[in-house]
Design an enzyme around this catalytic site. Structure first.
Site, PDB file in Angstrom:
ATOM      1  N   LYS A   1       0.836  -1.198   0.000  1.00  0.00           N
ATOM      2  CA  LYS A   1       0.000   0.000   0.000  1.00  0.00           C
ATOM      3  C   LYS A   1       0.874   1.252   0.000  1.00  0.00           C
ATOM      4  O   LYS A   1       1.564   1.531   0.983  1.00  0.00           O
ATOM      5  CB  LYS A   1      -0.889   0.038   1.242  1.00  0.00           C
ATOM      6  CG  LYS A   1      -1.966   1.109   1.116  1.00  0.00           C
ATOM      7  CD  LYS A   1      -2.588   1.498   2.430  1.00  0.00           C
ATOM      8  CE  LYS A   1      -1.843   2.576   3.136  1.00  0.00           C
ATOM      9  NZ  LYS A   1      -1.769   3.849   2.408  1.00  0.00           N
TER      10      LYS A   1
ATOM     11  N   GLY B   1       6.765   4.665   8.555  1.00  0.00           N
ATOM     12  CA  GLY B   1       5.916   5.845   8.729  1.00  0.00           C
ATOM     13  C   GLY B   1       6.116   6.426  10.105  1.00  0.00           C
ATOM     14  O   GLY B   1       7.194   6.280  10.699  1.00  0.00           O
ATOM     15  N   SER B   2       5.088   7.064  10.612  1.00  0.00           N
ATOM     16  CA  SER B   2       5.229   7.778  11.883  1.00  0.00           C
ATOM     17  C   SER B   2       5.251   6.790  13.053  1.00  0.00           C
ATOM     18  O   SER B   2       4.676   5.703  12.981  1.00  0.00           O
ATOM     19  CB  SER B   2       4.072   8.752  12.047  1.00  0.00           C
ATOM     20  OG  SER B   2       2.852   8.043  12.010  1.00  0.00           O
ATOM     21  N   THR B   3       5.883   7.198  14.124  1.00  0.00           N
ATOM     22  CA  THR B   3       5.948   6.364  15.327  1.00  0.00           C
ATOM     23  C   THR B   3       4.542   6.126  15.867  1.00  0.00           C
ATOM     24  O   THR B   3       4.216   5.023  16.327  1.00  0.00           O
ATOM     25  CB  THR B   3       6.862   7.046  16.365  1.00  0.00           C
ATOM     26  OG1 THR B   3       8.182   7.090  15.813  1.00  0.00           O
ATOM     27  CG2 THR B   3       6.907   6.284  17.678  1.00  0.00           C
TER      28      THR B   3
ATOM     29  N   VAL C   1       1.589   5.862  14.261  1.00  0.00           N
ATOM     30  CA  VAL C   1       0.870   4.811  13.523  1.00  0.00           C
ATOM     31  C   VAL C   1       1.582   3.468  13.702  1.00  0.00           C
ATOM     32  O   VAL C   1       0.945   2.422  13.846  1.00  0.00           O
ATOM     33  CB  VAL C   1       0.717   5.182  12.028  1.00  0.00           C
ATOM     34  CG1 VAL C   1       0.065   4.045  11.251  1.00  0.00           C
ATOM     35  CG2 VAL C   1      -0.110   6.451  11.873  1.00  0.00           C
ATOM     36  N   GLY C   2       2.920   3.489  13.756  1.00  0.00           N
ATOM     37  CA  GLY C   2       3.688   2.251  13.932  1.00  0.00           C
ATOM     38  C   GLY C   2       3.337   1.542  15.229  1.00  0.00           C
ATOM     39  O   GLY C   2       3.211   0.317  15.275  1.00  0.00           O
TER      40      GLY C   2
ATOM     41  N   GLU D   1       9.849   0.867  10.631  1.00  0.00           N
ATOM     42  CA  GLU D   1      10.844   1.932  10.405  1.00  0.00           C
ATOM     43  C   GLU D   1      10.103   3.232  10.661  1.00  0.00           C
ATOM     44  O   GLU D   1       9.218   3.608   9.890  1.00  0.00           O
ATOM     45  CB  GLU D   1      11.373   1.905   8.968  1.00  0.00           C
ATOM     46  CG  GLU D   1      12.098   0.622   8.567  1.00  0.00           C
ATOM     47  CD  GLU D   1      13.452   0.455   9.215  1.00  0.00           C
ATOM     48  OE1 GLU D   1      13.890   1.349   9.963  1.00  0.00           O
ATOM     49  OE2 GLU D   1      14.073  -0.598   8.994  1.00  0.00           O
TER      50      GLU D   1
ATOM     51  N   CYS E   1      13.492  10.602   7.256  1.00  0.00           N
ATOM     52  CA  CYS E   1      13.537  10.103   8.633  1.00  0.00           C
ATOM     53  C   CYS E   1      14.942  10.176   9.203  1.00  0.00           C
ATOM     54  O   CYS E   1      15.108  10.212  10.412  1.00  0.00           O
ATOM     55  CB  CYS E   1      13.003   8.683   8.682  1.00  0.00           C
ATOM     56  SG  CYS E   1      13.745   7.640   7.437  1.00  0.00           S
TER      57      CYS E   1
ATOM     58  N   GLU F   1      10.045  15.591  15.913  1.00  0.00           N
ATOM     59  CA  GLU F   1      10.399  15.442  14.498  1.00  0.00           C
ATOM     60  C   GLU F   1       9.593  16.465  13.688  1.00  0.00           C
ATOM     61  O   GLU F   1       8.367  16.410  13.662  1.00  0.00           O
ATOM     62  CB  GLU F   1      10.066  14.026  14.030  1.00  0.00           C
ATOM     63  CG  GLU F   1      10.477  13.795  12.588  1.00  0.00           C
ATOM     64  CD  GLU F   1      10.167  12.376  12.110  1.00  0.00           C
ATOM     65  OE1 GLU F   1       9.046  11.907  12.354  1.00  0.00           O
ATOM     66  OE2 GLU F   1      11.045  11.767  11.484  1.00  0.00           O
TER      67      GLU F   1
END
Ligand code: NAD
Length: 456
Positions: free
Chosen positions: A155, A208-210, A212-213, A230, A264, A356
């Site tokens: 995706k 992606g972002s922390t 959502v991770g 990541e 990143c 960030e």
């Protein structure tokens, strides 16, 4: 429900095209196709899988210009960077094309028989990609996953689906089995979530972002699903007094403003030893003002726009009126989501120093000595990358070992190579991509014992 998403050129704000977004039912159908394709892929001779991956690499190679210009229009990347990103997809495919017939198990000495291990594919792998590097990040997931014998559903980010869709077509043109690599443009909450909840997706690779991770990791836990994450970063560029200050200052802007800071690994905190701080800032100012910001189609451009109006507003929020701006570079006026390279000298408690930003904003702070530099560098929940500038080799190694980050470079800002491992400490991620071991992360180790005597 199927909807469409308008793709906007961030440099012009013009609509490039409209992309259909997949529904949950379409995602389920794609996963079912992937299950079938994976079985036939696994049944192919390893050398044949390698051959097809090399043909895929050759198809990407022949399409580098097309892919690069597509990325310029979709993502606003400079044409120079976009060519490098497309070439990276080819390189990653070539590198992992050598893996299928080198996927060794082990023969382990045991009593009474023969013990061997196999590296078995997982099945279907779901890869979820962010918008900042649509091509390389996709390839870092799909290439080793395919090489290990898996099928991939991928995706792309809502904002940047075009190059991934084209790469999926190239895979088919190169002769990869239908259904083996499927690109599913869609919303995170729809297609991405389905990768997490669908039992036939055996691993999720998320970049992606922390925030959502973390949610993806929690979702995967209910099926003990494998996951590689990541995530974000707030990397330090540490400049010691004994460094080549001219080179450290000349390169610092490119260590953070490349891809307009939407990286990143951006070295978005510059830590400078106090006794050379003033000299470093004197050298940094012309380097920052010299960054060529503008039309990404121009070969001379070094920095393009941000990805969207919403993202520009977020970045601008870190530079409010009265912010401690030391100096700024230029940015075009008019259409496009532009933001100038910006250097702040904030208090360490300032959000611009702690969070960030993911834009062309860098914070510079002084430090006293080596211990102080390491303390400040590690005073963050992130741990992705970093740079150390010094002429003292022992110190370079000492500080490299002390900084809690996955990817460090000495007297340079290089961080991601396809043949070396990449990933984060702490909340910057889980697991490693790329390098010689990445294929193992897409396999399960199976142990088989065969007795050679009746009493074993
Ligand atoms: P994001 O987390 O918002 O989105 C990333 C991807 O996840 C997108 O494809 C999105 O559609 C999808 N997604 C969103 N919600 C989801 C959900 N609930 N379930 C499943 N999928 C979902 O991040 P972004 O804004 O696209 O990218 C920027 C972030 O990515 C930054 O924080 C950056 O540091 C990070 N990043 C990290 C690396 C790395 O290798 N460590 C590389 C690039 C970017």
């Amino acid at each position: 429900m199927t909807t469409a998403h308008e793709v906007i050129n961030p440099a012009t704000e013009q609509v490039v095209t409209s992309v259909r977004l997949c529904s949950v039912d379409e995602t389920d159908a794609a996963i079912a196709r992937a299950v079938r394709a994976q079985r036939s892929w696994q049944a192919l001779a390893p050398a044949e899988r390698g051959r097809l991956l090399r043909r895929f690499a050759a198809a990407v190679d022949a399409a580098i210009e097309d892919l690069a210009w597509l990325e310029v229009r979709n993502s606003g990347h400079t044409i120079g960077n976009a060519r490098g990103e497309a070439a990276n997809v080819r390189d990653v495919l070539e590198y992992y094309a050598a893996a299928p017939d080198r996927l060794f198990g082990r023969q382990i000495p045991v009593a009474g028989g023969v013990n061997i291990t196999f590296q078995e594919p997982l099945g279907v792998v779901g890869v979820i990609v962010p918008w900042n590097f649509p091509m390389p990040i996709a390839a870092w997931g799909f290439a080793p996953a395919l090489a290990a014998g898996n099928a991939v559903v991928l995706k792309p980010a809502e904002l940047t689906p075009l190059t991934a869709v084209r790469i999926g077509e190239l895979a088919l043109e190169a002769g990869l089995p239908d259904g083996l690599l499927q690109i599913l443009p869609g919303r995170g909450a729809v297609v991405g979530e389905r990768f997490v909840t669908h039992p036939d997706v055996r691993k999720v690779v998320f970049t992606g972002s922390t925030e959502v991770g973390r949610r993806i990791m929690a979702g995967c836990a209910s099926q003990v699903k494998r996951v590689t994450l990541e995530l974000g970063g707030k990397s330090a560029n540490i400049v010691f007094a004994d460094a080549d200050l001219e080179r450290a200052a000349a390169t610092a802007p490119y260590g953070v403003f490349d891809n307009a800071g939407q990286d990143c690994c951006a070295r978005s905190r510059i830590l400078v030893q106090r006794n050379v701080y003033d000299r470093f800032m004197e050298l940094l100012e012309p380097a920052v003002r010299g960054v060529v910001v503008g039309d990404p189609t121009d070969e001379k451009t070094e920095m393009g726009p941000l990805i969207s109006a919403a993202h520009r507003a977020k970045v601008a929020g870190y530079v409010p009126d009265g912010a401690p701006v030391a100096f700024q570079g230029e940015a075009p006026a008019g259409s496009g989501f532009w933001f100038p390279p910006t250097v702040l000298t904030p208090d360490p408690a300032d959000p611009a120093f702690a969070e960030e930003v993911f834009g062309p904003v860098v914070a510079v702070v002084p430090f006293e000595d080596e211990a102080d530099a390491v303390r400040i560098a590690n005073d963050t929940a992130y741990g992705l990358a970093g740079s150390i500038w010094t002429r003292d080799v022992a110190r370079a190694l000492r500080v490299s070992r002390a900084v809690e980050a996955g990817n460090l470079s000495v007297n340079s800002h290089s961080s991601v190579r396809y043949n070396t491992p990449f990933g984060g400490f702490k909340q910057s991620g889980l697991g490693r991509e790329l390098g010689p071991d990445a294929v193992d992360a897409f396999t399960e180790t199976k142990n088989v014992f065969i007795p050679t005597s009746a009493d074993a």
